[in-house]
Scaffold this active site. Sequence first.
Site, short mmCIF file in Angstrom:
data_model
loop_
_atom_site.label_atom_id
_atom_site.label_comp_id
_atom_site.label_asym_id
_atom_site.label_seq_id
_atom_site.Cartn_x
_atom_site.Cartn_y
_atom_site.Cartn_z
N ASP A 179 43.44 30.15 45.39
CA ASP A 179 43.72 30.93 44.18
C ASP A 179 45.21 30.85 43.82
O ASP A 179 45.86 31.87 43.57
CB ASP A 179 43.26 32.39 44.40
CG ASP A 179 43.29 33.22 43.13
OD1 ASP A 179 43.42 32.63 42.04
OD2 ASP A 179 43.18 34.46 43.23
N ASP A 211 50.21 42.89 43.37
CA ASP A 211 49.04 42.20 42.82
C ASP A 211 47.77 43.05 42.92
O ASP A 211 47.51 43.65 43.96
CB ASP A 211 48.86 40.89 43.61
CG ASP A 211 47.74 40.05 43.07
OD1 ASP A 211 47.86 39.60 41.93
OD2 ASP A 211 46.74 39.86 43.80
N GLU A 223 50.75 45.15 38.89
CA GLU A 223 49.87 44.22 38.19
C GLU A 223 48.52 44.93 38.14
O GLU A 223 47.72 44.85 39.07
CB GLU A 223 49.78 42.88 38.90
CG GLU A 223 49.16 41.80 38.02
CD GLU A 223 47.73 41.42 38.36
OE1 GLU A 223 47.12 40.69 37.57
OE2 GLU A 223 47.20 41.84 39.40
C1 GLC Z 1 46.01 38.62 40.15
C2 GLC Z 1 46.60 37.27 39.87
C3 GLC Z 1 45.50 36.28 39.75
C4 GLC Z 1 44.70 36.27 41.04
C5 GLC Z 1 44.21 37.66 41.40
C6 GLC Z 1 43.69 37.73 42.81
O1 GLC Z 1 45.23 39.08 39.11
O2 GLC Z 1 47.37 37.30 38.71
O3 GLC Z 1 46.01 34.99 39.47
O4 GLC Z 1 43.59 35.42 40.89
O5 GLC Z 1 45.26 38.58 41.33
O6 GLC Z 1 44.75 37.71 43.73
#
Ligand code: GLC
Length: 644
Positions: A146, A289, A331
Amino acid sequence: MSVIEDRPALVGEAHLPAVLNDLLAHADADRADVLRARLAQELPLLRDRLSRLYSNTPDYAQWLNRVLVQTVQTALNRPADLWALDLQREANPNWHLQGMLGYCTYTDKFAGNLAGVRQRIPHLQELGVTYLHLLPFLKPGTPPNDGGFAVASYDEVDPKLGTLADLQQLTRELRAAGISLCSDFVLNHVSHEHAWAVQARAGSAQHQSFFHWVKSPEQIAAYEKNLVQIFPNTAPGNFTFVPEVNAWTWTTFYPYQWDLNYAQPIVFSEMAKSLLQLANHGVEAFRLDSTGFLWKRAGTNCMNQPEVHWLLQALRCLTNIAAPGTLLKAEAIMPTQDLPPYFGLGDTQGPECHVAYHSSLMSASWVALAEENTQLIQDVLFHTPALPEGCTWMTYVRCHDDIGWNVLRPELDARGPDQRSRLLHASQFFAGQVEGSYAQGAAFQASDTNAVHGTNGMAAALVGLKSAQTPEEQFAATSRLILLQSLSLFVGGLPLIYMGDELGQGNTSAAELAARQGPDGRELHRPVFDEALFAQRHESTTTAGVIYATLRAYVNAKKQHAALSAEHALRLVPCAHPSVLVLQRGEQALGVFNFSGTNVTVSLSAALPMHLQTPINVLTQQAANISACELAPYASVWLTAHGS
Ligand code: GLC
């Protein structure tokens, strides 16, 4: 506005546990004094939040003492330059609200590795960047991972990108250039190759307790009823069977990303330890995140639970003790209505994150472009709360993820039952499936063409820069790109530019996509930095040159005009034309944005105070006519009252 609860009364040295008093008694006297004051400030809230979370767990008091010792020890080990920076920022706590500009990129795509990023510092400085978010650079699991968001070790740098020494050197050089490094901190999950997951599979009961386990398909079905799917196509469901444990573990994202169980205190304290360690390597901001998913509660959608905020507030307290010059950014890609608690405005108020992404504004801007109508942006801004002192929005046009449309559902639902179809229209528009669309994006995670999830593609491809056949089309596309950036720069306390957008770079090429591993459609907007466009950045006859120069002009204007600072409140100014958005910043500045493809003239006189009746265009220094404000297709203007 005063929305943060009053800080509890200071506690004195006598209230510190004996182990801490001992540690401080043997430490450098100046540092010890500072730390005692910080502890006095932070301990009441920290103790409250941690005891809400963990006071029922065995050995809670001893664990808490260990957390405090670990945190104070990290503070005592803090390199002298970072310690000094902390003191400076404690004296000027709004340092991050003053003319900041962010830039986000993958290290390898931008510069090969961390050492390569150092070579790019002059470019970042030229653009005016003060905050560099390098996407995950810690040691990831074996691909697919990822894009690094499956971390195998939080204490090591990805060997492909460099070493801890490279990281330290980079942060030092960035700091000297006035740029703060932001690192992702993936809190919600670890790679299935992380030591905890490995030991869980090997049968360690303690390590198994660091994850969530479900024993039967019935239990899974009961949970799934309420859960969202982040990757419905490529990673359907939220659970992954682990044969060694004979149970399913919780995996909100990909099956190789195992969600952590924050009901275990040691999970929190170990993650906090790694974060503070990274801060000591010079990381000045953390992108926390997927914060919304940190706590699970049966019968709910397991998002934004109150415990998430207790955890984040406790983390903020620890950061304030050991590395107070550090920013925490949430985030949380959630509807606007769910975001205030991430700034500490929830039921349990208290300092939490300094910054959060304004994803609804970003998505609404794209809808506005597709519809040539600014209604949805206005709805989003109308519901955007004023923030507590020291907090600000991160605004952006694009990032490494898809444009998620569903964050806008609450605003649309409030307008009527049939309004969600506007998201389907936007999604199809940017996939180039609507008559007259100029966009070259692609739908993300929607196998059914009528399902709405997200849209992939670089901004330049979405605004039609890559499909343009004539100079007029090229000009219109360039104007659209600049319009979106202009809005993001005008609104954001911390606006963020995504790598390549400063030059109008397009999608990853088909050949490159084919060579990349994994089925993730987001690779479409993860190209390698385009050196040829970069070389054109000072050539005013090139599109890259025009975009670059205009962005720089806006960035500089924002740095130079105090009236444009996001510290002043933002107000929606009524405007009769549906394509035009008018924003007033404080008492001295205006932003006018035309989302239509035609010339528009609007009269704003009636809606503006006297001192804004004869403003100056900040880029051209020309006087503007507010009673007949003429806007070219997709044009925007920033205006300030004379002299401000
Ligand atoms: C956040 C990141 C994304 C990732 C997800 C899981 O949303 O921006 O790119 O796939 O987390 O870690």
